[in-house]
Design an enzyme around this catalytic site. Structure first.
Site, short mmCIF file in Angstrom:
data_model
loop_
_atom_site.label_atom_id
_atom_site.label_comp_id
_atom_site.label_asym_id
_atom_site.label_seq_id
_atom_site.Cartn_x
_atom_site.Cartn_y
_atom_site.Cartn_z
N ASP A 13 8.77 5.92 -5.17
CA ASP A 13 9.08 4.88 -5.85
C ASP A 13 10.31 4.45 -4.70
O ASP A 13 11.30 4.04 -5.09
CB ASP A 13 10.13 5.60 -6.75
CG ASP A 13 9.16 6.19 -8.44
OD1 ASP A 13 8.02 5.61 -8.44
OD2 ASP A 13 10.23 7.16 -9.20
N THR A 17 4.53 -0.35 -4.68
CA THR A 17 3.06 -1.18 -5.53
C THR A 17 4.51 -2.71 -5.65
O THR A 17 3.57 -3.81 -5.90
CB THR A 17 3.48 -0.03 -6.94
OG1 THR A 17 2.65 0.87 -7.16
CG2 THR A 17 3.10 -1.16 -7.72
N PHE A 18 5.41 -2.70 -5.39
CA PHE A 18 6.06 -3.60 -5.88
C PHE A 18 5.88 -4.18 -4.52
O PHE A 18 5.44 -5.81 -4.91
CB PHE A 18 7.84 -3.57 -5.49
CG PHE A 18 8.47 -4.84 -5.63
CD1 PHE A 18 8.27 -5.82 -6.69
CD2 PHE A 18 9.95 -5.71 -4.28
CE1 PHE A 18 9.62 -7.05 -6.54
CE2 PHE A 18 10.36 -6.42 -5.07
CZ PHE A 18 9.99 -7.61 -5.05
N LYS A 37 -6.01 1.23 -5.43
CA LYS A 37 -5.62 2.49 -5.13
C LYS A 37 -5.91 3.57 -5.74
O LYS A 37 -6.73 3.64 -6.34
CB LYS A 37 -4.12 2.75 -6.04
CG LYS A 37 -3.10 3.76 -5.91
CD LYS A 37 -1.49 3.86 -7.07
CE LYS A 37 -1.43 5.02 -5.94
NZ LYS A 37 0.65 4.93 -6.80
N THR A 41 -2.04 8.74 -10.26
CA THR A 41 -1.87 9.60 -11.14
C THR A 41 -0.56 9.10 -12.00
O THR A 41 -0.22 8.45 -11.40
CB THR A 41 -1.20 10.32 -10.54
OG1 THR A 41 -0.18 10.55 -9.73
CG2 THR A 41 -2.17 11.20 -9.13
N ASP A 48 -0.70 1.12 -11.91
CA ASP A 48 -0.15 0.40 -10.98
C ASP A 48 -1.21 -0.82 -10.76
O ASP A 48 -0.57 -2.15 -10.14
CB ASP A 48 -0.12 0.59 -9.97
CG ASP A 48 0.93 2.21 -9.69
OD1 ASP A 48 2.28 2.08 -10.31
OD2 ASP A 48 1.16 2.76 -9.02
N GLY A 110 2.42 8.47 -3.45
CA GLY A 110 3.04 8.58 -2.89
C GLY A 110 3.17 8.57 -0.96
O GLY A 110 2.68 7.63 -0.54
#
Length: 233
Positions: A13, A17-18, A37, A41, A48, A110
């Site tokens: 986070d 992805t942004f 991706k 998960t 995503d 991650g």
């Protein structure tokens, strides 16, 4: 050299992805990039691939589907166990290798020490592909430590790092954060983009990416790697 590349983060986070959605919004139609991706998960909470497709409204051809998808929001090795399954790193790497000469943004799961299996970590997968890497970090307090550790781990394993990109609010620390990370790591800062202040429709999001993402062309020029020929945003 391959124009496929990895996007990894300094943790979960932090904005991978942004970053990926901004890259796709700005460059996918122009240079025919795909988003992928391979291991996803947390499908019970967020997908995503679907998120990026929704914010850009791009056709299916710009997206590869995950090889492995798990409902539980956790590291891949644990999410797979929850479904009595196991990830095969060799199969994932073979699939990546088959696409290495395509223009594809590959988003990792991650951070680089997140386990794919009980005996295989994310950095090992990145290393074995020998693909270039962009490290995404937060713009907020703590990013110097997290970003430097990630960069050091990659560079000490001779993994080709393009540079790092910061995501998040613009603040009084950001210029010093960028300069400090560059000075100690030797990796270039590729830029910074804040989150939009409000929800944007696809047309607005694409416009936002064109205005605020990769404003100097550092990311795309490094990714395309055309021996001196410069690609501009």
């Amino acid at each position: 050299m391959s124009q496929a590349f990895f996007v990894t983060g300094t943790g979960t986070d932090v904005g991978k992805t942004f970053f990926s959605s901004l890259f796709m919004a700005k460059y996918a139609p122009k240079y025919d990039f795909q988003y992928w991706k391979p291991i996803q998960t947390g499908l019970s909470e967020v997908d995503d691939t679907s998120f990026i497709q929704k914010v850009t409204n791009f056709e299916d051809r710009y997206f590869e589907r995950p090889i492995y998808g798990f409902a539980h929001a956790s590291s891949p090795h644990y999410a797979a166990k929850k479904e009595s399954k196991q990830i095969d790193p060799k199969f994932v790497l073979n699939q990546i290798n088959a696409r290495r000469h395509k223009r594809v943004l590959i988003e990792g799961a991650g951070g680089i020490f997140v386990p794919w299996t009980d005996s295989f970590l994310g950095w090992q997968g990145i290393q074995q592909t020998n693909l270039k890497v962009v490290v995404v970090g937060s713009s907020e307090l703590g990013t110097i430590n997290h970003t430097l550790m990630t960069l050091e781990c990659l560079l000490n394993r001779y993994i080709p790092v393009i540079g790092f990109y910061l995501v998040g609010p613009k603040n009084e620390l950001i210029e010093d954060n960028q300069n400090t990370i560059q000075r100690f790591s030797g990796a270039p800062c590729l830029g910074h983009t804040s989150f939009p202040m409000q929800r944007l429709n696809p047309k607005e999001f694409i416009s936002y990416s064109e205005t605020f993402f990769d404003v100097n062309g550092s990311v795309i020029n490094s990714v395309m790697d055309t021996e001196g020929d410069e690609f501009v945003p």
